[in-house]
Design an enzyme around this catalytic site. Structure first.
Site, PDB file in Angstrom:
ATOM      1  CB  SER A 169      44.327  49.209  42.380  1.00 23.74           C
ATOM      2  OG  SER A 169      43.589  48.397  43.271  1.00 23.74           O
ATOM      3  CG  ASP A 193      40.460  42.979  38.977  1.00 18.63           C
ATOM      4  OD1 ASP A 193      40.116  42.697  40.128  1.00 18.63           O
ATOM      5  OD2 ASP A 193      41.055  44.030  38.682  1.00 18.63           O
ATOM      6  CG  HIS A 253      43.583  43.864  41.051  1.00 17.01           C
ATOM      7  ND1 HIS A 253      42.677  44.807  40.649  1.00 17.01           N
ATOM      8  CD2 HIS A 253      44.389  44.466  41.974  1.00 17.01           C
ATOM      9  CE1 HIS A 253      42.902  45.937  41.302  1.00 17.01           C
ATOM     10  NE2 HIS A 253      43.942  45.767  42.105  1.00 17.01           N
TER      11      HIS A 253
END
Length: 333
Positions: free
Chosen positions: A174, A274, A304
Protein backbone atom coordinates in the site's frame (compact mmCIF):
# COMPACT_ATOMS: atom_id res chain seq x y z
CA UNK A 1 -15.55 7.82 -27.41
CA UNK A 2 -14.95 5.21 -30.08
CA UNK A 3 -15.78 1.57 -29.38
CA UNK A 4 -12.05 0.77 -29.54
CA UNK A 5 -11.20 3.47 -26.97
CA UNK A 6 -14.06 2.36 -24.72
CA UNK A 7 -12.92 -1.26 -24.90
CA UNK A 8 -9.37 -0.26 -23.99
CA UNK A 9 -10.59 1.88 -21.08
CA UNK A 10 -12.42 -1.10 -19.58
CA UNK A 11 -9.69 -3.72 -19.98
CA UNK A 12 -9.46 -4.23 -16.23
CA UNK A 13 -13.14 -4.00 -15.29
CA UNK A 14 -13.56 -7.77 -14.95
CA UNK A 15 -11.04 -7.81 -12.11
CA UNK A 16 -13.67 -6.11 -9.93
CA UNK A 17 -16.02 -9.12 -9.98
CA UNK A 18 -16.00 -10.34 -6.34
CA UNK A 19 -14.11 -13.50 -5.49
CA UNK A 20 -16.51 -15.94 -3.72
CA UNK A 21 -13.69 -16.78 -1.30
CA UNK A 22 -14.17 -13.33 0.25
CA UNK A 23 -17.96 -13.75 0.70
CA UNK A 24 -17.54 -14.59 4.39
CA UNK A 25 -16.21 -11.06 4.94
CA UNK A 26 -18.30 -9.06 2.46
CA UNK A 27 -20.57 -7.59 5.16
CA UNK A 28 -17.69 -6.69 7.46
CA UNK A 29 -17.83 -2.99 8.40
CA UNK A 30 -15.09 -0.93 6.79
CA UNK A 31 -12.46 0.03 9.36
CA UNK A 32 -12.53 3.48 7.78
CA UNK A 33 -16.29 4.05 7.93
CA UNK A 34 -15.96 6.66 10.69
CA UNK A 35 -12.79 8.32 9.48
CA UNK A 36 -14.59 11.67 9.02
CA UNK A 37 -15.20 11.87 12.77
CA UNK A 38 -12.02 10.22 14.04
CA UNK A 39 -8.61 11.82 14.27
CA UNK A 40 -5.48 10.12 12.99
CA UNK A 41 -4.49 9.51 16.62
CA UNK A 42 -7.85 7.83 17.32
CA UNK A 43 -7.50 5.65 14.25
CA UNK A 44 -3.98 4.61 15.24
CA UNK A 45 -5.23 3.55 18.66
CA UNK A 46 -7.94 1.41 17.05
CA UNK A 47 -5.57 -0.17 14.53
CA UNK A 48 -3.03 -0.90 17.26
CA UNK A 49 -5.56 -3.28 18.82
CA UNK A 50 -5.86 -5.38 15.66
CA UNK A 51 -3.85 -8.58 16.19
CA UNK A 52 -1.26 -9.75 13.69
CA UNK A 53 -2.62 -12.78 11.87
CA UNK A 54 -0.12 -15.20 10.38
CA UNK A 55 -1.18 -17.22 7.31
CA UNK A 56 1.29 -19.89 8.34
CA UNK A 57 2.33 -21.72 11.50
CA UNK A 58 4.45 -19.24 13.47
CA UNK A 59 6.76 -22.10 14.41
CA UNK A 60 8.05 -21.99 10.82
CA UNK A 61 9.85 -18.75 11.62
CA UNK A 62 10.91 -19.46 15.20
CA UNK A 63 14.58 -19.41 14.15
CA UNK A 64 14.24 -15.78 13.07
CA UNK A 65 15.76 -13.52 15.71
CA UNK A 66 14.30 -10.04 16.08
CA UNK A 67 16.16 -7.05 17.48
CA UNK A 68 15.78 -3.28 17.50
CA UNK A 69 18.11 -0.36 16.85
CA UNK A 70 17.68 3.37 16.63
CA UNK A 71 19.19 5.65 14.03
CA UNK A 72 19.22 9.39 13.53
CA UNK A 73 17.47 10.96 10.53
CA UNK A 74 18.83 13.99 8.70
CA UNK A 75 16.95 16.43 10.97
CA UNK A 76 18.06 14.74 14.20
CA UNK A 77 14.91 12.68 14.79
CA UNK A 78 15.41 9.22 16.28
CA UNK A 79 13.83 6.39 14.27
CA UNK A 80 13.41 2.77 15.35
CA UNK A 81 14.52 -0.09 13.15
CA UNK A 82 13.36 -3.68 13.58
CA UNK A 83 15.88 -6.24 12.34
CA UNK A 84 14.99 -9.83 11.40
CA UNK A 85 17.83 -12.34 11.02
CA UNK A 86 17.55 -16.07 10.63
CA UNK A 87 20.10 -17.90 12.77
CA UNK A 88 21.83 -19.47 9.76
CA UNK A 89 21.67 -16.51 7.38
CA UNK A 90 24.91 -16.05 5.46
CA UNK A 91 27.27 -13.10 5.66
CA UNK A 92 27.02 -10.43 2.97
CA UNK A 93 23.34 -11.25 2.62
CA UNK A 94 20.75 -9.31 0.67
CA UNK A 95 19.06 -6.52 2.62
CA UNK A 96 15.26 -6.62 2.31
CA UNK A 97 14.38 -3.08 3.38
CA UNK A 98 10.71 -2.62 4.26
CA UNK A 99 8.47 0.44 4.53
CA UNK A 100 5.25 -0.57 6.26
CA UNK A 101 1.76 0.15 4.97
CA UNK A 102 -1.00 2.19 6.59
CA UNK A 103 -1.73 5.06 4.24
CA UNK A 104 1.28 7.04 5.51
CA UNK A 105 -0.96 7.76 8.54
CA UNK A 106 -1.24 4.45 10.39
CA UNK A 107 0.84 1.40 11.13
CA UNK A 108 4.25 0.33 12.38
CA UNK A 109 6.53 -2.70 12.02
CA UNK A 110 3.63 -5.03 12.83
CA UNK A 111 1.84 -4.15 9.59
CA UNK A 112 4.34 -6.25 7.60
CA UNK A 113 5.28 -8.76 10.31
CA UNK A 114 4.20 -11.96 8.49
CA UNK A 115 6.11 -10.97 5.34
CA UNK A 116 9.18 -9.80 7.24
CA UNK A 117 9.55 -13.01 9.20
CA UNK A 118 8.90 -15.22 6.18
CA UNK A 119 11.40 -13.42 3.96
CA UNK A 120 14.03 -13.61 6.72
CA UNK A 121 13.41 -17.33 7.07
CA UNK A 122 13.03 -18.45 3.47
CA UNK A 123 15.45 -16.24 1.54
CA UNK A 124 19.09 -15.40 2.20
CA UNK A 125 18.12 -11.94 3.43
CA UNK A 126 18.38 -9.75 6.49
CA UNK A 127 15.11 -7.84 6.82
CA UNK A 128 14.98 -4.33 8.24
CA UNK A 129 11.75 -2.42 8.87
CA UNK A 130 11.70 1.29 9.73
CA UNK A 131 9.18 3.20 11.81
CA UNK A 132 9.09 6.36 9.73
CA UNK A 133 7.19 9.42 10.90
CA UNK A 134 3.51 9.56 10.02
CA UNK A 135 1.15 12.07 8.41
CA UNK A 136 -0.66 14.37 8.90
CA UNK A 137 1.78 15.51 11.60
CA UNK A 138 4.65 14.75 9.23
CA UNK A 139 3.57 15.14 5.62
CA UNK A 140 5.49 14.46 2.43
CA UNK A 141 8.50 14.20 2.15
CA UNK A 142 9.10 13.04 5.75
CA UNK A 143 8.22 9.37 5.13
CA UNK A 144 10.44 9.20 2.04
CA UNK A 145 13.36 11.00 3.70
CA UNK A 146 13.11 8.93 6.88
CA UNK A 147 13.13 5.67 4.93
CA UNK A 148 15.93 6.79 2.62
CA UNK A 149 18.04 7.85 5.61
CA UNK A 150 17.36 4.53 7.32
CA UNK A 151 18.33 2.62 4.18
CA UNK A 152 21.63 4.51 4.03
CA UNK A 153 22.22 3.79 7.73
CA UNK A 154 21.89 0.10 6.90
CA UNK A 155 24.46 0.44 4.14
CA UNK A 156 26.84 2.28 6.45
CA UNK A 157 26.41 -0.46 9.06
CA UNK A 158 26.58 -3.34 6.59
CA UNK A 159 29.20 -5.29 8.51
CA UNK A 160 27.18 -5.15 11.74
CA UNK A 161 24.00 -6.22 9.94
CA UNK A 162 25.78 -8.87 7.88
CA UNK A 163 24.59 -7.50 4.55
CA UNK A 164 26.06 -6.58 1.19
CA UNK A 165 25.55 -2.77 1.01
CA UNK A 166 25.08 -2.99 -2.76
CA UNK A 167 22.38 -5.70 -2.71
CA UNK A 168 19.13 -4.18 -1.47
CA UNK A 169 15.57 -5.16 -2.30
CA UNK A 170 13.03 -2.56 -1.23
CA UNK A 171 9.51 -3.63 -0.35
CA UNK A 172 6.22 -2.64 1.18
CA UNK A 173 2.45 -2.77 0.87
CA UNK A 174 0.00 0.00 0.00
CA UNK A 175 1.65 3.28 1.07
CA UNK A 176 4.71 1.19 1.90
CA UNK A 177 4.75 0.07 -1.73
CA UNK A 178 4.68 3.72 -2.72
CA UNK A 179 7.68 4.48 -0.51
CA UNK A 180 9.56 1.42 -1.78
CA UNK A 181 9.05 2.54 -5.38
CA UNK A 182 10.33 6.01 -4.49
CA UNK A 183 13.39 4.57 -2.73
CA UNK A 184 14.27 2.75 -5.95
CA UNK A 185 13.91 6.04 -7.85
CA UNK A 186 16.08 7.97 -5.37
CA UNK A 187 18.73 5.24 -5.37
CA UNK A 188 18.94 5.56 -9.15
CA UNK A 189 18.71 9.37 -9.23
CA UNK A 190 21.48 9.81 -6.66
CA UNK A 191 23.76 7.41 -8.51
CA UNK A 192 24.00 4.88 -5.67
CA UNK A 193 22.87 1.78 -7.55
CA UNK A 194 22.40 -0.38 -4.45
CA UNK A 195 18.75 -1.33 -5.04
CA UNK A 196 18.55 -4.50 -7.11
CA UNK A 197 14.81 -5.18 -6.84
CA UNK A 198 11.48 -3.80 -5.66
CA UNK A 199 8.52 -5.65 -4.15
CA UNK A 200 5.47 -3.43 -4.56
CA UNK A 201 2.36 -4.94 -2.98
CA UNK A 202 -1.00 -3.27 -3.73
CA UNK A 203 0.94 -0.01 -4.13
CA UNK A 204 -0.24 3.59 -4.11
CA UNK A 205 1.53 4.95 -7.18
CA UNK A 206 -0.08 8.27 -8.14
CA UNK A 207 -2.13 10.95 -6.40
CA UNK A 208 -5.67 10.75 -7.88
CA UNK A 209 -5.67 14.44 -8.80
CA UNK A 210 -2.61 13.97 -10.99
CA UNK A 211 -3.12 10.55 -12.56
CA UNK A 212 -2.36 10.66 -16.32
CA UNK A 213 -5.73 9.40 -17.55
CA UNK A 214 -4.74 10.16 -21.13
CA UNK A 215 -2.06 7.45 -20.98
CA UNK A 216 -3.44 4.72 -18.72
CA UNK A 217 -6.74 3.14 -17.79
CA UNK A 218 -8.15 4.63 -14.59
CA UNK A 219 -11.58 3.25 -13.77
CA UNK A 220 -10.86 1.38 -10.54
CA UNK A 221 -11.79 4.34 -8.26
CA UNK A 222 -15.31 4.27 -9.73
CA UNK A 223 -15.62 0.50 -10.23
CA UNK A 224 -14.49 -0.16 -6.66
CA UNK A 225 -16.00 2.92 -5.05
CA UNK A 226 -17.71 0.89 -2.32
CA UNK A 227 -15.26 -1.99 -2.14
CA UNK A 228 -14.70 -3.84 1.15
CA UNK A 229 -11.82 -2.87 3.44
CA UNK A 230 -10.85 0.36 1.67
CA UNK A 231 -13.47 2.22 -0.40
CA UNK A 232 -12.45 5.04 -2.70
CA UNK A 233 -13.15 7.87 -0.26
CA UNK A 234 -10.73 6.30 2.22
CA UNK A 235 -8.01 5.87 -0.41
CA UNK A 236 -8.30 9.54 -1.35
CA UNK A 237 -8.39 10.66 2.30
CA UNK A 238 -5.02 9.04 2.96
CA UNK A 239 -3.46 10.85 0.01
CA UNK A 240 -4.76 14.17 1.30
CA UNK A 241 -3.26 13.56 4.74
CA UNK A 242 0.11 12.73 3.22
CA UNK A 243 0.55 15.26 0.44
CA UNK A 244 -2.27 17.83 0.17
CA UNK A 245 -0.09 20.13 -1.96
CA UNK A 246 2.76 18.01 -3.35
CA UNK A 247 0.94 15.20 -5.10
CA UNK A 248 2.51 15.85 -8.50
CA UNK A 249 6.03 15.42 -7.18
CA UNK A 250 7.49 12.16 -8.62
CA UNK A 251 8.79 11.25 -5.15
CA UNK A 252 5.15 11.28 -4.01
CA UNK A 253 3.70 9.86 -7.24
CA UNK A 254 6.40 7.73 -8.91
CA UNK A 255 4.23 7.18 -12.00
CA UNK A 256 4.96 10.83 -12.81
CA UNK A 257 8.74 10.39 -12.90
CA UNK A 258 10.34 11.97 -15.98
CA UNK A 259 11.96 8.60 -16.69
CA UNK A 260 11.74 5.09 -15.28
CA UNK A 261 14.70 3.77 -17.25
CA UNK A 262 17.42 2.04 -15.31
CA UNK A 263 15.22 1.03 -12.39
CA UNK A 264 15.62 -2.47 -10.92
CA UNK A 265 13.25 -5.37 -11.62
CA UNK A 266 9.88 -5.19 -9.90
CA UNK A 267 7.27 -7.54 -8.52
CA UNK A 268 3.94 -5.72 -8.49
CA UNK A 269 0.96 -7.42 -6.83
CA UNK A 270 -2.46 -5.90 -7.40
CA UNK A 271 -5.92 -6.56 -5.93
CA UNK A 272 -8.74 -6.53 -8.47
CA UNK A 273 -11.43 -5.03 -6.24
CA UNK A 274 -9.20 -2.21 -5.05
CA UNK A 275 -9.73 1.51 -5.80
CA UNK A 276 -5.97 1.84 -6.44
CA UNK A 277 -5.78 -1.21 -8.73
CA UNK A 278 -5.26 0.79 -11.89
CA UNK A 279 -2.37 2.75 -10.34
CA UNK A 280 -0.43 -0.47 -9.88
CA UNK A 281 -1.27 -1.73 -13.36
CA UNK A 282 -0.30 1.61 -14.89
CA UNK A 283 3.07 1.37 -13.16
CA UNK A 284 3.53 -2.11 -14.60
CA UNK A 285 2.95 -0.67 -18.06
CA UNK A 286 5.19 2.34 -17.49
CA UNK A 287 8.08 0.26 -16.16
CA UNK A 288 7.80 -2.22 -19.02
CA UNK A 289 7.78 0.64 -21.53
CA UNK A 290 11.03 1.83 -19.92
CA UNK A 291 12.60 -1.61 -20.32
CA UNK A 292 12.35 -2.61 -16.66
CA UNK A 293 11.58 -6.32 -16.02
CA UNK A 294 8.21 -6.61 -14.25
CA UNK A 295 6.34 -9.56 -12.80
CA UNK A 296 2.72 -8.59 -12.32
CA UNK A 297 0.37 -10.64 -10.20
CA UNK A 298 -3.35 -9.80 -10.15
CA UNK A 299 -5.72 -11.15 -7.51
CA UNK A 300 -9.07 -10.80 -9.25
CA UNK A 301 -12.08 -10.00 -7.12
CA UNK A 302 -10.19 -9.33 -3.91
CA UNK A 303 -10.05 -6.01 -2.03
CA UNK A 304 -7.20 -3.89 -0.82
CA UNK A 305 -5.11 -5.57 1.90
CA UNK A 306 -6.79 -8.95 1.35
CA UNK A 307 -3.54 -10.57 2.49
CA UNK A 308 -4.38 -9.58 6.07
CA UNK A 309 -7.05 -12.31 6.01
CA UNK A 310 -5.00 -15.47 6.65
CA UNK A 311 -7.63 -18.03 5.63
CA UNK A 312 -8.05 -16.78 2.06
CA UNK A 313 -6.54 -19.06 -0.59
CA UNK A 314 -4.94 -16.05 -2.25
CA UNK A 315 -3.12 -14.99 0.91
CA UNK A 316 -0.78 -17.98 0.81
CA UNK A 317 -0.22 -17.34 -2.90
CA UNK A 318 0.55 -13.67 -2.15
CA UNK A 319 3.37 -14.56 0.25
CA UNK A 320 4.65 -17.49 -1.81
CA UNK A 321 4.96 -15.18 -4.80
CA UNK A 322 7.14 -12.76 -2.83
CA UNK A 323 9.43 -15.54 -1.63
CA UNK A 324 9.78 -17.12 -5.07
CA UNK A 325 10.45 -13.77 -6.74
CA UNK A 326 13.15 -12.79 -4.24
CA UNK A 327 14.83 -16.20 -4.52
CA UNK A 328 14.84 -15.99 -8.31
CA UNK A 329 16.32 -12.50 -8.20
CA UNK A 330 18.99 -13.60 -5.75
CA UNK A 331 19.89 -16.60 -7.90
CA UNK A 332 20.37 -14.28 -10.85
CA UNK A 333 22.41 -11.72 -8.93
Amino acid sequence: MSSETKERSLRYAHYSTPDPDFDKYKDMPSPFAEMKTLSAVDMRAIMAQVPVMFPYDEAITESVEISHRTMTARDGAELELRIYKNRDVGQKSTLFFVAHGGGWVLGDHQAEEPMNRLVAKKTNSVVVSVNYRLAPEYQFPYAVNDCFDAMQWCRQNADTLGINPMKIIVGGSSSGGNIAAVLALKDRDEGIGAVIGQVLNIPDICHPAHFPKDKYEYNSPEQNRNAPVMPTHAAHWFWEQYCPTAGANPYASPLLSHSLEGLPPALIQVAGQDPIRDEGLAYCEALEEAGVPVQRKIYAGLPHAFHLFPDLKATTEFYDTIIEWIRTLQDGK
